[in-house]
Scaffold this motif. Structure first.
Motif, PDB file in Angstrom:
ATOM      1  N   ALA A  43       0.804  -1.215   0.000  1.00  0.00           N
ATOM      2  CA  ALA A  43       0.000   0.000   0.000  1.00  0.00           C
ATOM      3  C   ALA A  43       0.840   1.270   0.000  1.00  0.00           C
ATOM      4  N   THR A  44       2.111   1.189   0.439  1.00  0.00           N
ATOM      5  CA  THR A  44       2.900   2.405   0.634  1.00  0.00           C
ATOM      6  C   THR A  44       4.168   2.471  -0.203  1.00  0.00           C
ATOM      7  N   HIS A  45       4.571   1.358  -0.815  1.00  0.00           N
ATOM      8  CA  HIS A  45       5.813   1.325  -1.581  1.00  0.00           C
ATOM      9  C   HIS A  45       5.539   0.758  -2.976  1.00  0.00           C
ATOM     10  N   LYS A  46       6.312   1.221  -3.924  1.00  0.00           N
ATOM     11  CA  LYS A  46       6.260   0.656  -5.266  1.00  0.00           C
ATOM     12  C   LYS A  46       7.301  -0.446  -5.347  1.00  0.00           C
ATOM     13  N   VAL A  47       6.842  -1.700  -5.184  1.00  0.00           N
ATOM     14  CA  VAL A  47       7.749  -2.846  -5.211  1.00  0.00           C
ATOM     15  C   VAL A  47       7.190  -3.858  -6.212  1.00  0.00           C
ATOM     16  N   PRO A  48       7.476  -3.682  -7.504  1.00  0.00           N
ATOM     17  CA  PRO A  48       6.902  -4.587  -8.513  1.00  0.00           C
ATOM     18  C   PRO A  48       7.177  -6.054  -8.255  1.00  0.00           C
ATOM     19  N   TRP A  49       8.384  -6.381  -7.734  1.00  0.00           N
ATOM     20  CA  TRP A  49       8.673  -7.789  -7.471  1.00  0.00           C
ATOM     21  C   TRP A  49       7.667  -8.384  -6.490  1.00  0.00           C
ATOM     22  N   LEU A  50       7.383  -7.674  -5.423  1.00  0.00           N
ATOM     23  CA  LEU A  50       6.452  -8.192  -4.432  1.00  0.00           C
ATOM     24  C   LEU A  50       5.029  -8.222  -4.982  1.00  0.00           C
ATOM     25  N   GLU A  51       4.654  -7.193  -5.737  1.00  0.00           N
ATOM     26  CA  GLU A  51       3.327  -7.190  -6.357  1.00  0.00           C
ATOM     27  C   GLU A  51       3.158  -8.413  -7.264  1.00  0.00           C
ATOM     28  N   GLN A  52       4.165  -8.669  -8.053  1.00  0.00           N
ATOM     29  CA  GLN A  52       4.087  -9.804  -8.960  1.00  0.00           C
ATOM     30  C   GLN A  52       4.105 -11.125  -8.203  1.00  0.00           C
ATOM     31  N   LEU A  53       4.899 -11.192  -7.147  1.00  0.00           N
ATOM     32  CA  LEU A  53       4.988 -12.424  -6.367  1.00  0.00           C
ATOM     33  C   LEU A  53       3.634 -12.786  -5.768  1.00  0.00           C
ATOM     34  N   VAL A  54       2.919 -11.799  -5.240  1.00  0.00           N
ATOM     35  CA  VAL A  54       1.586 -12.064  -4.691  1.00  0.00           C
ATOM     36  C   VAL A  54       0.662 -12.611  -5.775  1.00  0.00           C
ATOM     37  N   GLY A  55       0.734 -12.022  -6.971  1.00  0.00           N
ATOM     38  CA  GLY A  55      -0.096 -12.511  -8.069  1.00  0.00           C
ATOM     39  C   GLY A  55       0.255 -13.923  -8.496  1.00  0.00           C
ATOM     40  N   LEU A  56       1.551 -14.220  -8.580  1.00  0.00           N
ATOM     41  CA  LEU A  56       1.975 -15.561  -8.974  1.00  0.00           C
ATOM     42  C   LEU A  56       1.553 -16.604  -7.946  1.00  0.00           C
ATOM     43  N   ARG A  57       1.642 -16.248  -6.675  1.00  0.00           N
ATOM     44  CA  ARG A  57       1.216 -17.194  -5.640  1.00  0.00           C
ATOM     45  C   ARG A  57      -0.276 -17.485  -5.751  1.00  0.00           C
ATOM     46  N   LYS A  58      -1.057 -16.455  -6.010  1.00  0.00           N
ATOM     47  CA  LYS A  58      -2.500 -16.671  -6.159  1.00  0.00           C
ATOM     48  C   LYS A  58      -2.784 -17.605  -7.323  1.00  0.00           C
ATOM     49  N   GLU A  59      -2.086 -17.385  -8.443  1.00  0.00           N
ATOM     50  CA  GLU A  59      -2.275 -18.262  -9.595  1.00  0.00           C
ATOM     51  C   GLU A  59      -1.880 -19.693  -9.262  1.00  0.00           C
ATOM     52  N   GLY A  60      -0.780 -19.841  -8.523  1.00  0.00           N
ATOM     53  CA  GLY A  60      -0.335 -21.173  -8.148  1.00  0.00           C
ATOM     54  C   GLY A  60      -1.322 -21.880  -7.247  1.00  0.00           C
ATOM     55  N   TRP A  61      -1.885 -21.154  -6.277  1.00  0.00           N
ATOM     56  CA  TRP A  61      -2.834 -21.760  -5.355  1.00  0.00           C
ATOM     57  C   TRP A  61      -4.105 -22.222  -6.059  1.00  0.00           C
ATOM     58  N   ARG A  62      -4.433 -21.558  -7.167  1.00  0.00           N
ATOM     59  CA  ARG A  62      -5.671 -21.929  -7.878  1.00  0.00           C
ATOM     60  C   ARG A  62      -5.453 -23.066  -8.868  1.00  0.00           C
ATOM     61  N   ASN A  63      -4.206 -23.465  -9.060  1.00  0.00           N
ATOM     62  CA  ASN A  63      -3.895 -24.442 -10.103  1.00  0.00           C
ATOM     63  C   ASN A  63      -3.786 -25.845  -9.524  1.00  0.00           C
ATOM     64  N   GLU A  64      -4.618 -26.748 -10.000  1.00  0.00           N
ATOM     65  CA  GLU A  64      -4.610 -28.114  -9.488  1.00  0.00           C
ATOM     66  C   GLU A  64      -3.327 -28.852  -9.867  1.00  0.00           C
ATOM     67  N   GLY A  65      -2.729 -28.503 -10.996  1.00  0.00           N
ATOM     68  CA  GLY A  65      -1.497 -29.156 -11.411  1.00  0.00           C
ATOM     69  C   GLY A  65      -0.372 -28.930 -10.416  1.00  0.00           C
ATOM     70  N   LEU A  66      -0.307 -27.714  -9.854  1.00  0.00           N
ATOM     71  CA  LEU A  66       0.720 -27.438  -8.863  1.00  0.00           C
ATOM     72  C   LEU A  66       0.415 -28.144  -7.547  1.00  0.00           C
ATOM     73  N   ASP A  67      -0.864 -28.379  -7.258  1.00  0.00           N
ATOM     74  CA  ASP A  67      -1.206 -29.190  -6.093  1.00  0.00           C
ATOM     75  C   ASP A  67      -0.571 -30.573  -6.206  1.00  0.00           C
ATOM     76  N   GLU A  68      -0.634 -31.141  -7.395  1.00  0.00           N
ATOM     77  CA  GLU A  68      -0.056 -32.467  -7.604  1.00  0.00           C
ATOM     78  C   GLU A  68       1.459 -32.431  -7.446  1.00  0.00           C
ATOM     79  N   VAL A  69       2.084 -31.374  -7.967  1.00  0.00           N
ATOM     80  CA  VAL A  69       3.539 -31.234  -7.820  1.00  0.00           C
ATOM     81  C   VAL A  69       3.908 -31.161  -6.343  1.00  0.00           C
ATOM     82  N   TYR A  70       3.145 -30.380  -5.587  1.00  0.00           N
ATOM     83  CA  TYR A  70       3.412 -30.216  -4.157  1.00  0.00           C
ATOM     84  C   TYR A  70       3.262 -31.541  -3.424  1.00  0.00           C
ATOM     85  N   MET A  71       2.187 -32.290  -3.709  1.00  0.00           N
ATOM     86  CA  MET A  71       1.956 -33.548  -3.025  1.00  0.00           C
ATOM     87  C   MET A  71       3.042 -34.577  -3.372  1.00  0.00           C
TER      88      MET A  71
END
Length: 392
Positions: A42-70
């Motif tokens: 909310a207070t800093h321009k940190v594109p890496w962190l912004e992108q990281l949050v987005g990538l994590r959300k995409e990963g959590w929604r992906n069933e294929g990555l669930d299989e990789v994790y298991m």
């Protein structure tokens, strides 16, 4: 940028609404862990962190990555010898990265005494003993009968190495406090008394951990993972602080630099050391949230009164404060505030945290992108644009 207390509360309230979908079996962190992260966004321009949050959300929604994790968890719980040797070699490479990142963390010659906490399979210790033929080391790890892994250290290194098979959760860190509710083992002299120039903390609480108890059957189920996760971390940290020589170097594995409890531990390390830097090795850790805090010139006596004793008191609560007798529990919101509160971090230390962690976030972004490519997950174009912006 400095926020008022009302603005901080508003940021947290807004973020708690937008993050409702993030918690699943791979991200069981309550919201208070993510408070610092959301203030940064909310207070800093940190594109890496912004992108990281987005990538994590995409990963959590992906069933294929669930299989990789298991699949990964299955391998971790029952690794064959080939896998263990692979881990050994990879850990040697991780230690090499840490050494070069620390600009000579391990001297090539001369007396050098180190402690490797969570040493199995032995890659860190092997690297140090091979590079410096005058070095002597001590390694601490869990016995294989309790779920630990074998140590594969080469024979040529073993004569300069002492292996201590010890369950850290059975060591007594209370010192002068009230006796623990169950009998514990005193810390061996070889693991304390501020005698080590370098202390490495790389252990992690195992999901298949089996407590050392005469009444425990060999096939008894492991206790709940969260029952001892934070107690194990605090055990490692307290052991390291007791073992490290004044002015020595502490290398501590942490996770999620942007999470509140991690930020509080980093603040602690920054206060007691001459130099603090964060290293995220490309080997093994690229796509994960793990990284290493490298604190050089550590003087524990710089800690204000109450910090170390507060950690000991918190260890006791995390170790024995569970609902079931003899079981631990996870840390709760506010329990590290005796070091520094989240509000104080936001007021006086947030810029420092962002500066320390920026490259850690960037490396994980690249690692997740490669992981997604291998598993068929396509990150959004906006995320890629942020990556290009950070590279400039």
């Amino acid at each position: 940028m400095t926020l008022s207390s009302n603005e901080i509360s508003a940021t947290a309230a807004t973020s708690s609404i937008t993050l409702d979908g993030e918690v699943n079996h791979r991200s069981a962190y309550p919201y208070h862990y993510k408070y610092i992260r959301d203030v940064i966004l909310a207070t800093h321009k940190v594109p890496w962190l912004e992108q990281l949050v987005g990538l994590r959300k995409e990963g959590w929604r992906n069933e294929g990555l669930d299989e990789v994790y298991m699949e990964r968890q299955a391998v971790i719980q029952e690794p064959d010898m080939e896998t263990q040797r692979f881990w050994f070699e990879q850990m040697r490479r991780v230690m090499s990265e840490l050494d070069h990142f620390g600009v000579g963390l391990v001297p090539p010659a001369g007396e050098f005494k180190f402690l490797d906490i969570g040493c199995a399979p032995g890659g860190f210790s092997s690297y140090i003993l091979t590079k410096n033929r005058q070095a002597h080391g001590t390694g601490v790890t869990l016995d294989i009968f309790q779920g630990g892994y074998p140590v594969l250290l080469e024979k040529r290194c073993q004569r300069r190495y002492t292996l201590v098979l010890r369950d850290l959760l059975q060591l007594d860190f209370t010192y002068d406090g009230a006796p623990p509710p169950v009998p514990l083992v005193p810390i061996p002299p070889s693991l304390r008394d501020h005698q080590y120039v370098l202390v490495l903390v790389d252990g992690h609480h195992l999901r298949h951990y089996r407590p050392e108890s005469p009444s425990s059957a060999p096939d008894a189920p492991s206790p709940p993972y969260m029952a001892f996760r934070d107690a194990f971390f605090l055990s490692q940290l307290l052991l390291a602080l007791d073992a490290l020589r004044p002015g020595g170097t502490l290398v501590l594995k942490l996770t999620h630099a942007e999470y509140t409890h991690t930020a509080q531990i980093l603040f602690f390390l920054d206060a007691i050391s001459d130099r603090l830097a964060l290293c995220k090795p490309r080997v093994l850790h690229r796509s994960r949230a793990t990284f290493y805090a490298v604190a050089r010139g550590v003087h524990v006596d710089r800690a204000p009164p109450g910090w170390v004793s507060g950690l000991r008191a918190l260890w006791r609560e995390a170790r024995f404060g569970g609902e079931v007798e003899g079981m631990g529990r996870a840390l709760r919101a506010g329990e590290l505030d005796f070091i520094v509160s989240p509000g104080e971090i936001v007021e006086v230390w947030l810029d420092r945290l962002v500066k320390l962690a920026r490259q850690v976030w960037g490396i994980q972004v690249r690692g997740l992108q490669k992981l997604f490519e291998r598993t068929g997950v396509q990150p959004g174009t906006a995320a890629n644009e942020q990556s290009e912006h950070e590279d400039q």
